[in-house]
Write an enzyme that holds these catalytic residues in place. Structure first.
Site, PDB file in Angstrom:
ATOM      1  N   GLY A  27       0.819  -1.207   0.000  1.00 24.65           N
ATOM      2  CA  GLY A  27       0.000   0.000   0.000  1.00 24.65           C
ATOM      3  C   GLY A  27       0.849   1.252   0.000  1.00 24.65           C
ATOM      4  O   GLY A  27       2.078   1.213   0.110  1.00 24.65           O
ATOM      5  N   THR A  29       1.302   3.717   2.117  1.00 27.31           N
ATOM      6  CA  THR A  29       2.076   4.093   3.301  1.00 27.31           C
ATOM      7  C   THR A  29       3.147   3.055   3.610  1.00 27.31           C
ATOM      8  O   THR A  29       4.296   3.400   3.922  1.00 27.31           O
ATOM      9  CB  THR A  29       1.154   4.292   4.518  1.00 27.31           C
ATOM     10  OG1 THR A  29       0.090   5.187   4.164  1.00 27.31           O
ATOM     11  CG2 THR A  29       1.916   4.889   5.692  1.00 27.31           C
ATOM     12  N   ASP A  82       2.440  -2.636   8.098  1.00 27.99           N
ATOM     13  CA  ASP A  82       1.503  -2.567   6.981  1.00 27.99           C
ATOM     14  C   ASP A  82       0.641  -1.320   7.145  1.00 27.99           C
ATOM     15  O   ASP A  82       0.644  -0.690   8.206  1.00 27.99           O
ATOM     16  CB  ASP A  82       0.629  -3.830   6.954  1.00 27.99           C
ATOM     17  CG  ASP A  82       0.189  -4.219   5.549  1.00 27.99           C
ATOM     18  OD1 ASP A  82       0.224  -3.348   4.652  1.00 27.99           O
ATOM     19  OD2 ASP A  82      -0.193  -5.381   5.348  1.00 27.99           O
ATOM     20  N   ALA A  84      -3.317   0.609   6.697  1.00 29.73           N
ATOM     21  CA  ALA A  84      -4.716   0.284   6.965  1.00 29.73           C
ATOM     22  C   ALA A  84      -5.580   1.358   6.327  1.00 29.73           C
ATOM     23  O   ALA A  84      -5.158   2.513   6.198  1.00 29.73           O
ATOM     24  CB  ALA A  84      -4.986   0.200   8.459  1.00 29.73           C
ATOM     25  N   LYS A  95      -8.694  -3.372   5.968  1.00 25.48           N
ATOM     26  CA  LYS A  95      -7.580  -3.388   5.039  1.00 25.48           C
ATOM     27  C   LYS A  95      -8.033  -4.045   3.742  1.00 25.48           C
ATOM     28  O   LYS A  95      -9.058  -4.696   3.699  1.00 25.48           O
ATOM     29  CB  LYS A  95      -6.392  -4.162   5.628  1.00 25.48           C
ATOM     30  CG  LYS A  95      -5.734  -3.453   6.806  1.00 25.48           C
ATOM     31  CD  LYS A  95      -4.647  -4.264   7.483  1.00 25.48           C
ATOM     32  CE  LYS A  95      -3.636  -4.849   6.536  1.00 25.48           C
ATOM     33  NZ  LYS A  95      -3.034  -3.861   5.614  1.00 25.48           N
ATOM     34  N   GLY A  98      -5.680  -2.215  -1.387  1.00 22.79           N
ATOM     35  CA  GLY A  98      -4.708  -2.573  -2.416  1.00 22.79           C
ATOM     36  C   GLY A  98      -4.863  -3.991  -2.927  1.00 22.79           C
ATOM     37  O   GLY A  98      -4.001  -4.492  -3.653  1.00 22.79           O
ATOM     38  N   GLU A 104      -1.822 -10.379   3.251  1.00 22.67           N
ATOM     39  CA  GLU A 104      -1.525  -9.539   4.410  1.00 22.67           C
ATOM     40  C   GLU A 104      -1.941 -10.222   5.709  1.00 22.67           C
ATOM     41  O   GLU A 104      -1.218 -10.188   6.709  1.00 22.67           O
ATOM     42  CB  GLU A 104      -2.230  -8.186   4.268  1.00 22.67           C
ATOM     43  CG  GLU A 104      -1.605  -7.290   3.213  1.00 22.67           C
ATOM     44  CD  GLU A 104      -2.401  -6.033   2.941  1.00 22.67           C
ATOM     45  OE1 GLU A 104      -1.809  -5.074   2.419  1.00 22.67           O
ATOM     46  OE2 GLU A 104      -3.610  -5.996   3.236  1.00 22.67           O
TER      47      GLU A 104
END
Length: 227
Positions: A27, A29, A82, A84, A95, A98, A104
């Site tokens: 993703g 971030t 990860d 969110a 989540k 993506g 994940e």
């Protein structure tokens, strides 16, 4: 917004130390976390092994020279970072924006410390304004779509161009426009029991820390200190 995402990702990378096996999220971030790990390997000699959560992250990590291993070759992961799409006050989250939710969640499950990196816009009072991704097998997907439709979940197939998106695991994603999920844990259990559903984007009670980047700086929220 990109500056905030980068700030969160770089902050999360500070938790990584030599010898760790780390989960590399997917993703916009988490991208910056992976980039920072690559920089630390190159410039600081950081020694880690990564486990990726999507083909996109695998390609990014390989390009940065991050050593990778398979989830099947390890028993536990020291730290996973990860992103969110939404996080509520009880540290439940949505989540899968993506389309990598299945991988994940598989990587998150054996992780000792699970961290989400988000910008402050992702913090919400109630989950559900962001459409909930549900990964379903291709066989019977249209029947399942109609089941969701009759239940009032306002489903839509995730598309890529004019065709249905196919995940890394060769499944479809049905996004549910729920508006507000009153009880995420209960709804998650309902989806878990639905035949044809491979996985869903409700990550309930899984995260340990949420690193939030906002205009005032970075805040680290600890799930085990919540009331």
């Amino acid at each position: 917004m990109e500056a905030l995402k980068k700030l969160a990702g770089v902050t999360a990378a500070q938790y990584v130390t030599d010898g760790m096996t780390i989960g590399l999220g997917t993703g916009s971030t988490a991208y910056y976390f992976v980039e920072e790990i690559g920089r630390r390997i190159k410039e600081e000699g950081l020694q880690v092994v990564g486990v990726t959560t999507s083909s996109v992250t695998t390609k990014q990590a390989e390009g940065l020279g991050i050593p990778l291993t398979s989830i099947d070759d390890i028993d536990c992961i020291d730290l996973t970072v990860d992103g969110a799409d939404e996080v509520d006050k009880a540290f439940n989250g949505i989540k899968g924006g993506g389309a990598a939710l299945l991988m994940e969640k598989i990587v998150a499950t054996p992780t000792k410390e699970y961290i989400w990196v988000v910008d402050e816009s992702k913090l919400v009072d109630h989950l559900g304004a962001f459409k909930l991704p549900v990964e379903v097998v291709q066989y019977g997907a249209d029947r399942l779509f109609r089941v969701f439709e009759r239940a009032g979940y306002k489903p839509s197939f995730r598309m890529k161009g004019d065709k249905r998106l196919i995940t890394d695991m060769q499944n479809f994603i049905i996004d549910l426009d729920l508006g507000c999920i009153e009880n995420p844990c209960e709804f998650g259990r309902l989806l878990d029991q639905t035949v044809g559903v491979v996985e869903h984007g409700l990550f309930n009670g899984m995260v340990d820390k949420v690193i939030v980047a906002g205009q005032a700086g970075v805040t680290v929220l600890e799930a085990n200190q919540s009331t």
